[in-house]
Design an enzyme around this catalytic site. Structure first.
Site, PDB file in Angstrom:
ATOM      1  CB  CYS A 155     -18.202   5.579 -39.921  1.00 45.16           C
ATOM      2  SG  CYS A 155     -17.178   6.815 -40.772  1.00 45.16           S
ATOM      3  CB  CYS A 158     -15.170   4.605 -41.651  1.00 47.06           C
ATOM      4  SG  CYS A 158     -15.161   6.061 -40.610  1.00 47.06           S
ATOM      5  CG  ASP A 159     -16.730   0.925 -41.974  1.00 47.64           C
ATOM      6  OD1 ASP A 159     -15.494   0.874 -42.015  1.00 47.64           O
ATOM      7  OD2 ASP A 159     -17.381   0.972 -40.914  1.00 47.64           O
TER       8      ASP A 159
END
Length: 338
Positions: A155, A158-159
């Site tokens: 992701c 997300c990261d």
């Protein structure tokens, strides 16, 4: 580890509940908080390594979560899910650490069986919220387990902003729209992004493919696959890659690897009973969490193939709770919404 409850319902007791929640990620716990505060006594099955994850879902496998509101300094994924769980318990949710392995949605009240009691008398529920999530597909590369969440992610949103990826060379595996979106997003943080495409063409839409190929910070490596993830034992720092036509292998020094090869929704439990799309995601009535079966609601990644974020999962968990509460109230008052 023995199955646990919060002390309210012994494992051997056959229950009938107004609402049962299956799943323990942000969607499931948000639904539980809303329903418990509405005095509906929700029962939440958090599962025991269901879908390959500990209770709490995918966030239990992540490190820093920096994009969930309310935590300006970030929070560890497992810690965030612990807080979700504590809040559910605080308002009176019954949490059961077992997996629901069988369910019958053909008539109400719905019947379901715990994994340990699959051949026993079923328990029942007036409404059910499916919040079982989805998991990122992995390739099973050598070194993948060692560097998962230590340089490997599924992701970018997300990261991607995590410090270990900033101003570093990164790689994305995939050839569809998701890969194009992930790679483009990562150019905000990485020094350069390599996209590994197994074939000689992209599966992405024309507009996404054009955007990918015209970005000066992106290099597409055609006919290329990864064979091994390497690092210093703590963080990823290299990929072994192979040309599928010539078989030639070489090193690709990168500090981050992002999979964009799809997700697998955890819908095996209900796929034959609820309407799903070709990829297995539960289809809901637009603007709601109502599934094709009245009284069954779906929230979180199990019905969301586009966003797959903790915050959007929590939002849909709220929606499912409010919709279940409304249905229960209408039926108790003798109102037929149809």
């Amino acid at each position: 580890m023995a199955p646990l409850t919060n002390g309210k319902v012994p494992k051997s007791t056959k229950m009938h509940s107004k609402v049962v929640i299956i799943g323990s990620g942000p969607a499931g716990h948000t639904a539980a908080v809303y329903l418990a505060r509405a005095n509906l006594n929700p029962v939440l099955f958090e599962g025991f390594m269901a879908n390959g994850f500990a209770a709490g879902g995918q966030l239990t496998t992540t490190t820093d979560v920096e994009n969930y509101p309310g935590f300006p300094s970030g929070i560890l994924g497992p810690e965030l899910m612990d807080k979700f769980r504590e809040q559910s318990l605080r308002f009176g949710t019954t949490i059961i650490t077992e997996t629901v392995s069988k369910i019958d949605l053909s008539a109400r009240p719905f019947r379901y069986w715990r994994e340990s009691e699959e051949n026993d008398v079923p328990e029942t529920a007036d409404t059910i919220i499916i919040a079982t999530g989805a998991s990122a597909k992995r390739l099973g590369l050598k070194g993948e387990v060692t560097y998962w969440q230590s340089g490997i992610s599924a992701c970018a949103v997300c990261d991607g902003a995590v410090p270990i990826f900033r101003n570093q060379p990164l790689a994305v595996i995939g050839g569809g729209d998701s890969a194009a979106e992930e790679a483009t997003y990562l150019t905000k943080y990485g020094s350069h992004v390599y996209v590994l495409v197994r074939r000689s063409e992209l599966r992405a839409s024309k507009i996404m493919a054009k955007r990918l190929m015209n970005n000066p910070k992106i290099t597409i490596l055609w006919n290329t696959v990864a064979t091994e993830c390497q690092g210093d034992g703590d963080l990823l720092n290299n990929l072994r890659i192979k040309d599928v036509n010539t078989g030639e292998e070489r090193d690709l020094p990168v500090r981050g690897l992002f999979y964009a090869i799809g997700h697998e929704p955890a819908t095996a439990l209900v796929r034959s009973q609820l309407q799903t799309d070709p990829d297995g995601y539960i289809i809901t009535v637009p603007g709601t969490t109502q599934t094709s079966v009245k009284g069954v609601f779906a929230a979180g990644d199990v019905q969301d193939k586009r966003y797959r974020q903790a915050i959007t999962s929590a939002g849909s968990g709220c929606m499912a709770a409010l919709e279940a509460e409304r249905l229960i109230a209408e039926e108790e008052e003798g109102v037929d919404e149809d």
